[in-house]
Design a protein around this motif. Sequence first.
Motif: not given
Length: 388
Positions: A16, A19-20, A289, A293
């Motif tokens: 997670a 992904l940021l 997405q 996240m």
Amino acid sequence: MLKNRNLKLSCAAGMALCLLSSAWSSQETEDVALTVDGIDIPIVVLTPEQGKGPFPVVYHVHGGGWNGGTKMEVPGAGLPPESKVLCDELGIVYVGLAYRGKAQGTFQDAMDDLRASIKWFESNKKRFNADTSRVGFSGGSAGTPLSALLAQEMSSCKTYVGLFGVYNLLSNEESLFPDEEACAEYDLVSEQQKRAASAFYHIRKNPPATLLFHGALDILVHPTQSERFAEKLKAAGAEVSCTIYPNANHGYLNPRNPEEYKDSVLKIADLYTQHLTRYSLDVDGLSAQLDEMLERYFPLEKVNLAEVVGRWKAKKETLEFSADGTGTSTNQKGESRPLTYTVNADRIDVSIGQNKMVYYMQNDRRAIYSIYPEGRFAGRKEHYTRQK
């Protein structure tokens, strides 16, 4: 309890945070917009690193009860919860604005700070590849009276997003904030001063398209503030939507409340696509997405005893669980009380004296949390992070 059955989850919980940084690679810049009476007023700018500008701008005014800082230092500028997601996704420059709070000045001082910060940004728009003819405003909690006024006074403002906001200081008896003491400390005493500080009485012709979000359990700022402001905006011809989340309290729109957070981000993205940005919105792609996240924040459907054993720390309490079903609860003063607990499927049932609490574990196993069942904090989560 929240479940994740309605979301399409497609990555491991540990991914997670990655992904940021990989999906959204925006650039954050901090600066000082102005100095007034020896006090620096900071500004933070989040710019897209993908796509071709110039990009539209969303100015955000943070909350915090008009508190914080010192006599010579204001609270820092903040960005809205969706900014990291939508900056690159929609090609938007996010600008976090700061202002003098009760410790440094008055409400009108704060408005002056915000207007001056906006002028600073407009004079630096080429530096940030920004198009200041396409502008939106957003605000949260104590930042909403300020941001909502700015949205109504600036003709270039196309959108407004208000989170658990205060829009009418003359009709706020159902809320705990701002009370008369807070208003007096911010020089909002007379009816004239409160009216001047209330966007409810200053709606312009052709108001910006508006999204308002609130929690039904919010007693700090009652949801009628958003509902009545929405009605007033509609009467003035505005395109407006007011979402009241039934199980949410004040300050809930963040990833730790994944269902409400995802819903709000998708609605904000749709608003900006229609009225602000030239980008088209890939709803399915953004939804996927967000699912990836947010996966880490959903509760485990099966908790194992071995994963519970250890120390878990919150702001005001530390819990320690032993393998034999006993443990301790220690407060900030270092005072400890014994506890007992059992693990039952997706929950941890804890008894501390006469108090009984239920805790859930996040998917990433890095935190557990309880949900306040009633009172001022009903619906709020108290998070405890795992200690090594």
